[in-house]
Write a protein that holds these residues in place. Structure first.
Motif, PDB file in Angstrom:
ATOM      1  N   GLU A  10       0.825  -1.401   0.171  1.00 18.10           N
ATOM      2  CA  GLU A  10       0.159   0.160  -0.005  1.00 18.10           C
ATOM      3  C   GLU A  10       0.714   1.291  -0.053  1.00 18.10           C
ATOM      4  OE1 GLU A  10      -2.491  -0.523   3.450  1.00 18.10           O
ATOM      5  OE2 GLU A  10      -3.724  -2.057   2.614  1.00 18.10           O
ATOM      6  N   MET A  11       1.968   1.334   0.905  1.00 19.41           N
ATOM      7  CA  MET A  11       2.870   2.409   0.863  1.00 19.41           C
ATOM      8  C   MET A  11       3.482   2.763  -0.596  1.00 19.41           C
ATOM      9  SD  MET A  11       6.339   3.146   3.314  1.00 19.41           S
ATOM     10  CE  MET A  11       6.783   1.474   2.356  1.00 19.41           C
ATOM     11  N   ALA A  12       3.873   1.630  -1.279  1.00 16.19           N
ATOM     12  CA  ALA A  12       4.358   1.799  -2.392  1.00 16.19           C
ATOM     13  C   ALA A  12       3.413   2.108  -3.456  1.00 16.19           C
ATOM     14  CB  ALA A  12       5.165   0.262  -2.750  1.00 16.19           C
ATOM     15  N   MET A  13       2.297   1.623  -3.322  1.00 16.69           N
ATOM     16  CA  MET A  13       1.266   2.171  -4.342  1.00 16.69           C
ATOM     17  C   MET A  13       1.128   3.611  -4.263  1.00 16.69           C
ATOM     18  SD  MET A  13      -1.241  -1.164  -4.956  1.00 16.69           S
ATOM     19  CE  MET A  13      -2.619  -0.343  -3.967  1.00 16.69           C
ATOM     20  N   GLN A  14       0.902   4.157  -2.868  1.00 17.24           N
ATOM     21  CA  GLN A  14       0.576   5.451  -2.634  1.00 17.24           C
ATOM     22  C   GLN A  14       1.689   6.289  -2.876  1.00 17.24           C
ATOM     23  OE1 GLN A  14      -2.457   6.682  -1.240  1.00 17.24           O
ATOM     24  NE2 GLN A  14      -1.554   8.706  -1.832  1.00 17.24           N
ATOM     25  N   ALA A  15       2.918   5.904  -2.813  1.00 12.98           N
ATOM     26  CA  ALA A  15       4.006   6.528  -3.288  1.00 12.98           C
ATOM     27  C   ALA A  15       4.286   6.702  -4.795  1.00 12.98           C
ATOM     28  CB  ALA A  15       5.489   5.852  -2.841  1.00 12.98           C
ATOM     29  N   LYS A  16       3.834   5.932  -5.426  1.00 16.46           N
ATOM     30  CA  LYS A  16       3.803   5.759  -6.807  1.00 16.46           C
ATOM     31  C   LYS A  16       2.630   6.742  -7.501  1.00 16.46           C
ATOM     32  CE  LYS A  16       5.633   1.432  -7.666  1.00 16.46           C
ATOM     33  NZ  LYS A  16       5.293  -0.346  -8.107  1.00 16.46           N
ATOM     34  N   LYS A  17       1.730   6.964  -6.831  1.00 14.93           N
ATOM     35  CA  LYS A  17       0.598   7.593  -7.200  1.00 14.93           C
ATOM     36  C   LYS A  17       0.763   9.314  -6.821  1.00 14.93           C
ATOM     37  CE  LYS A  17      -4.118   8.772  -5.755  1.00 14.93           C
ATOM     38  NZ  LYS A  17      -5.262   8.489  -4.511  1.00 14.93           N
ATOM     39  N   ASN A  18       1.451   9.401  -5.663  1.00 18.65           N
ATOM     40  CA  ASN A  18       1.863  10.684  -5.283  1.00 18.65           C
ATOM     41  C   ASN A  18       2.911  11.252  -5.967  1.00 18.65           C
ATOM     42  OD1 ASN A  18       0.073  10.675  -3.280  1.00 18.65           O
ATOM     43  ND2 ASN A  18       1.628  10.286  -1.499  1.00 18.65           N
ATOM     44  N   LEU A  19       3.888  10.330  -6.624  1.00 13.44           N
ATOM     45  CA  LEU A  19       5.090  10.950  -7.509  1.00 13.44           C
ATOM     46  C   LEU A  19       4.522  11.518  -8.903  1.00 13.44           C
ATOM     47  CD1 LEU A  19       7.909  10.526  -7.773  1.00 13.44           C
ATOM     48  CD2 LEU A  19       7.865   8.339  -8.676  1.00 13.44           C
ATOM     49  N   SER A  20       3.307  11.055  -9.336  1.00 11.03           N
ATOM     50  CA  SER A  20       2.818  11.824 -10.570  1.00 11.03           C
ATOM     51  C   SER A  20       2.607  13.399 -10.389  1.00 11.03           C
ATOM     52  CB  SER A  20       1.776  11.175 -11.238  1.00 11.03           C
ATOM     53  OG  SER A  20       0.646  11.181 -10.362  1.00 11.03           O
ATOM     54  N   THR A  21       2.379  13.813  -9.214  1.00 11.15           N
ATOM     55  CA  THR A  21       2.012  15.091  -9.054  1.00 11.15           C
ATOM     56  C   THR A  21       3.135  16.016  -8.264  1.00 11.15           C
ATOM     57  OG1 THR A  21       0.935  14.597  -7.083  1.00 11.15           O
ATOM     58  CG2 THR A  21      -0.522  14.640  -9.199  1.00 11.15           C
ATOM     59  N   CYS A  22       4.182  15.277  -7.713  1.00 13.03           N
ATOM     60  CA  CYS A  22       5.043  15.861  -6.935  1.00 13.03           C
ATOM     61  C   CYS A  22       6.140  16.823  -7.748  1.00 13.03           C
ATOM     62  CB  CYS A  22       5.741  14.765  -6.183  1.00 13.03           C
ATOM     63  SG  CYS A  22       6.892  15.466  -5.060  1.00 13.03           S
ATOM     64  N   THR A  23       6.443  17.913  -7.287  1.00  6.69           N
ATOM     65  CA  THR A  23       7.483  18.771  -8.071  1.00  6.69           C
ATOM     66  C   THR A  23       8.608  19.027  -7.055  1.00  6.69           C
ATOM     67  OG1 THR A  23       6.170  20.693  -7.301  1.00  6.69           O
ATOM     68  CG2 THR A  23       5.470  19.937  -9.378  1.00  6.69           C
ATOM     69  N   ASP A  24       8.562  19.150  -5.811  1.00 10.71           N
ATOM     70  CA  ASP A  24       9.762  19.042  -5.040  1.00 10.71           C
ATOM     71  C   ASP A  24      10.898  17.969  -5.215  1.00 10.71           C
ATOM     72  OD1 ASP A  24      10.628  18.290  -1.842  1.00 10.71           O
ATOM     73  OD2 ASP A  24      11.092  20.434  -2.567  1.00 10.71           O
ATOM     74  N   ARG A  28      10.423  14.051  -4.446  1.00  9.87           N
ATOM     75  CA  ARG A  28      10.217  13.094  -5.478  1.00  9.87           C
ATOM     76  C   ARG A  28      11.329  11.908  -5.367  1.00  9.87           C
ATOM     77  NH1 ARG A  28       8.094  13.453  -9.948  1.00  9.87           N
ATOM     78  NH2 ARG A  28       9.916  12.770 -11.448  1.00  9.87           N
ATOM     79  N   LEU A  29      12.412  12.265  -4.775  1.00  5.64           N
ATOM     80  CA  LEU A  29      13.505  11.345  -4.536  1.00  5.64           C
ATOM     81  C   LEU A  29      12.972  10.304  -3.510  1.00  5.64           C
ATOM     82  CD1 LEU A  29      16.058   9.817  -5.102  1.00  5.64           C
ATOM     83  CD2 LEU A  29      17.287  11.591  -3.377  1.00  5.64           C
ATOM     84  N   ARG A  30      12.341  11.040  -2.430  1.00  7.09           N
ATOM     85  CA  ARG A  30      11.673  10.199  -1.401  1.00  7.09           C
ATOM     86  C   ARG A  30      10.786   9.117  -1.802  1.00  7.09           C
ATOM     87  NH1 ARG A  30      10.269  14.284   2.557  1.00  7.09           N
ATOM     88  NH2 ARG A  30      12.393  14.204   3.523  1.00  7.09           N
ATOM     89  N   LEU A  31       9.855   9.774  -2.723  1.00  8.47           N
ATOM     90  CA  LEU A  31       8.696   8.745  -3.212  1.00  8.47           C
ATOM     91  C   LEU A  31       9.165   7.909  -4.121  1.00  8.47           C
ATOM     92  CD1 LEU A  31       6.155  11.739  -3.800  1.00  8.47           C
ATOM     93  CD2 LEU A  31       5.855   9.873  -2.203  1.00  8.47           C
ATOM     94  N   GLN A  32      10.138   8.194  -4.920  1.00  7.82           N
ATOM     95  CA  GLN A  32      10.750   6.952  -5.886  1.00  7.82           C
ATOM     96  C   GLN A  32      11.609   5.923  -4.879  1.00  7.82           C
ATOM     97  OE1 GLN A  32      12.996   7.893  -9.223  1.00  7.82           O
ATOM     98  NE2 GLN A  32      12.249  10.048  -9.210  1.00  7.82           N
ATOM     99  N   CYS A  33      12.043   6.239  -3.745  1.00  8.96           N
ATOM    100  CA  CYS A  33      12.606   5.279  -2.822  1.00  8.96           C
ATOM    101  C   CYS A  33      11.615   4.448  -2.545  1.00  8.96           C
ATOM    102  CB  CYS A  33      13.448   5.840  -1.828  1.00  8.96           C
ATOM    103  SG  CYS A  33      14.881   6.329  -2.515  1.00  8.96           S
ATOM    104  N   LEU A  34      10.354   5.140  -1.865  1.00 11.87           N
ATOM    105  CA  LEU A  34       9.399   4.738  -0.953  1.00 11.87           C
ATOM    106  C   LEU A  34       8.636   3.621  -1.838  1.00 11.87           C
ATOM    107  CD1 LEU A  34       8.193   7.431   1.208  1.00 11.87           C
ATOM    108  CD2 LEU A  34       9.550   5.318   1.877  1.00 11.87           C
ATOM    109  N   SER A  35       8.628   3.882  -3.409  1.00 15.88           N
ATOM    110  CA  SER A  35       7.734   3.175  -4.468  1.00 15.88           C
ATOM    111  C   SER A  35       8.167   1.914  -4.421  1.00 15.88           C
ATOM    112  CB  SER A  35       7.707   4.193  -5.680  1.00 15.88           C
ATOM    113  OG  SER A  35       8.920   4.114  -6.266  1.00 15.88           O
ATOM    114  N   ARG A  36       9.374   1.654  -3.856  1.00 13.37           N
ATOM    115  CA  ARG A  36      10.292   0.539  -3.920  1.00 13.37           C
ATOM    116  C   ARG A  36       9.746  -0.362  -2.764  1.00 13.37           C
ATOM    117  NH1 ARG A  36      15.213   0.295  -7.491  1.00 13.37           N
ATOM    118  NH2 ARG A  36      15.018   2.241  -8.736  1.00 13.37           N
TER     119      ARG A  36
END
Length: 185
Positions: A10-24, A28-36
């Motif tokens: 669930e955390m990985a899916m949420q990170a991938k979803k948030n990555l599409s709208t994140c600009t910071d 973005r780096l944090r979300l790319q890591c958490l998507s793993r």
């Protein structure tokens, strides 16, 4: 275990979803890591240690960029330079590993901070805002530690080793203050 795996997905899916709208860039780096998954940030830390050819525990920009690429982080050179500047707090031209991982780690929730403070207060028997070896004597039984049992360590060494897990990496003085608990761990 199944609950943990489900939470990780669930955390990985949420990170991938948030990555599409994140600009910071940092987020973005944090979300790319958490998507793993939950081991994403730790895995990136391992990659960076491999890139540290001289074992200085620091990376220059070239090593940083190579580490990101090797880990599969999608980032352009300008964004990587922005990130490098965020991590390079002292402007030295290099990033310390510990500083990198602390900066990258997501902020701690208030509920988790409260649990940590409860544990700290339980250990701080004197109530002075500092946990010492003396405080631990009443709440931590060193006699069951394997290195105490085999005669390798004394009780004080067991207590000190326990405290070192929470002590500042740059000033291991055998004391942990409540200010350490108020920053993201």
């Amino acid at each position: 275990m199944a609950g943990t795996a489900r939470h990780d997905r669930e955390m990985a899916m949420q990170a991938k979803k948030n990555l599409s709208t994140c600009t910071d860039p940092l987020e973005r780096l944090r979300l790319q890591c958490l998507s793993r998954g939950s081991a994403g940030i730790k895995g990136l830390g391992r990659v960076f240690k491999i890139m540290d050819d001289d074992n200085s525990r620091c990376l220059d920009f070239k090593e940083f960029l190579k580490g990101l690429n090797d880990y599969g982080v999608m980032i352009d050179k300008n964004e990587a330079q922005q990130l490098f500047s965020i991590f390079d707090k002292d402007g030295s031209g290099s990033i310390d590993f510990d500083e990198f991982l602390v900066t990258l780690r997501p902020p701690m929730s208030n509920a988790r901070k409260e649990i940590i403070m409860q544990a700290f207060r339980k250990l701080d028997k004197s109530g002075d805002g500092v946990v010492t070896v003396e405080d631990l004597r009443g709440v931590y039984n060193a006699k069951y530690h394997p290195k105490y049992q085999n005669g390798e360590w004394t009780e004080d060494q067991v207590f000190r080793s326990f405290l070192d897990n929470f002590d500042s990496p740059y000033d291991k003085d055998g004391q942990v203050s409540d200010t350490v608990c108020s920053v993201p761990l």
